[in-house]
Structure formats: structure tokens, C-alpha cells
Design a protein around this motif. Structure first.
Motif, short mmCIF file in Angstrom:
data_model
loop_
_atom_site.label_atom_id
_atom_site.label_comp_id
_atom_site.label_asym_id
_atom_site.label_seq_id
_atom_site.Cartn_x
_atom_site.Cartn_y
_atom_site.Cartn_z
N GLN A 12 9.10 0.45 -9.02
CA GLN A 12 9.55 -0.45 -7.96
C GLN A 12 8.47 -1.53 -7.88
OE1 GLN A 12 10.18 1.67 -4.33
NE2 GLN A 12 11.13 -0.07 -3.30
N ALA A 14 8.09 -4.57 -6.60
CA ALA A 14 7.72 -5.27 -5.36
C ALA A 14 6.67 -4.51 -4.55
CB ALA A 14 8.95 -5.53 -4.50
N THR A 15 6.70 -3.18 -4.65
CA THR A 15 5.74 -2.36 -3.88
C THR A 15 4.73 -1.64 -4.77
OG1 THR A 15 7.24 -0.46 -3.91
CG2 THR A 15 7.39 -1.97 -2.02
N ARG A 16 4.76 -1.95 -6.08
CA ARG A 16 3.88 -1.29 -7.05
C ARG A 16 3.95 0.23 -6.89
NH1 ARG A 16 0.59 -3.44 -10.42
NH2 ARG A 16 -0.98 -1.82 -10.27
N THR A 17 5.18 0.75 -6.92
CA THR A 17 5.42 2.18 -6.74
C THR A 17 6.06 2.76 -7.99
OG1 THR A 17 5.74 1.86 -4.36
CG2 THR A 17 6.57 3.91 -5.32
N TRP A 19 7.96 6.05 -9.62
CA TRP A 19 8.84 7.11 -9.13
C TRP A 19 9.02 8.19 -10.19
CZ3 TRP A 19 11.81 7.50 -4.59
CH2 TRP A 19 11.71 6.42 -3.71
N ASP A 58 1.38 3.18 -6.09
CA ASP A 58 1.81 4.25 -5.20
C ASP A 58 2.71 5.17 -6.01
OD1 ASP A 58 0.49 3.36 -2.90
OD2 ASP A 58 2.14 2.03 -2.36
N LYS A 60 6.06 7.99 -5.58
CA LYS A 60 7.09 8.65 -4.78
C LYS A 60 7.91 9.58 -5.66
CE LYS A 60 7.59 5.21 -1.21
NZ LYS A 60 8.48 4.65 -0.22
N ASP A 80 4.85 12.09 -1.22
CA ASP A 80 5.79 11.16 -0.59
C ASP A 80 7.15 11.39 -1.25
OD1 ASP A 80 7.12 9.08 0.63
OD2 ASP A 80 5.67 7.55 0.04
#
Length: 87
Positions: A12, A14-17, A19, A58, A60, A80
Motif C-alpha cells: 500500500q 500511500a502509507t508505505r505498508t 501486507w 509498516d 499489516k 496489526d
């Protein structure tokens, strides 16, 4: 998305996440299989989170059910976890 030696399921941007998505039908499993799934998944998820964080992302986890989320969080409250809507 291949990051830090691991092929994550999604990025993701936009949020540097990063998954990791688990598609198990956890709710339908007998207790013994649920325990096996948790013993298998938990250390892998913790390792994957460490890889993501080491590279500034991040992390998740997506799961199919609230029961799977609750079972994982009972083992590690720092994960998370998001119950994903499967249409």
C-alpha cells in the motif's frame, strides 16, 4: 512486492505498508487444526513484520474472519490485523 528477501502479498504505497494476507477458512477448522495454523503462522508473521520494519515499512496482516484475528492477537497483541471483506 519483494522487500528485504521476502515476497509480500501487497504494498500500500500511500502509507508505505506491506501486507501479508491469510486466506484460511479458520472458522471452519477443528480446534486441533486451528492450533496448528497458529503455531505455523505466528512466527512467520513476526519475522515478516521485522523484515518490513527494518526497511521502513509498516506491516499489516489481512485475515478472513474475526475468529482468526482474535486467535492471532491472543498470541501477539502487537500485530496489526485487519478482517478483510471477501466479496
Amino acid at each position: 512486492m519483494f522487500v528485504n528477501g521476502k515476497d509480500f502479498d501487497a504494498l500500500q504505497l500511500a502509507t508505505r505498508t506491506l501486507w501479508e494476507v491469510k486466506t484460511d477458512n479458520f472458522d471452519t477448522y477443528p480446534p486441533e487444526l486451528r492450533e496448528f495454523v497458529l503455531v505455523d503462522q505466528l512466527p512467520k508473521l513476526q519475522h515478516e513484520r521485522a523484515l518490513a520494519l527494518a526497511c521502513g515499512f509498516d506491516f499489516k496482516v489481512g485475515v478472513r474472519s474475526a475468529a482468526h484475528k482474535a486467535a492471532l492477537l491472543a498470541q501477539d497483541i502487537t500485530l496489526d490485523i485487519v478482517v478483510m471483506n471477501w466479496c
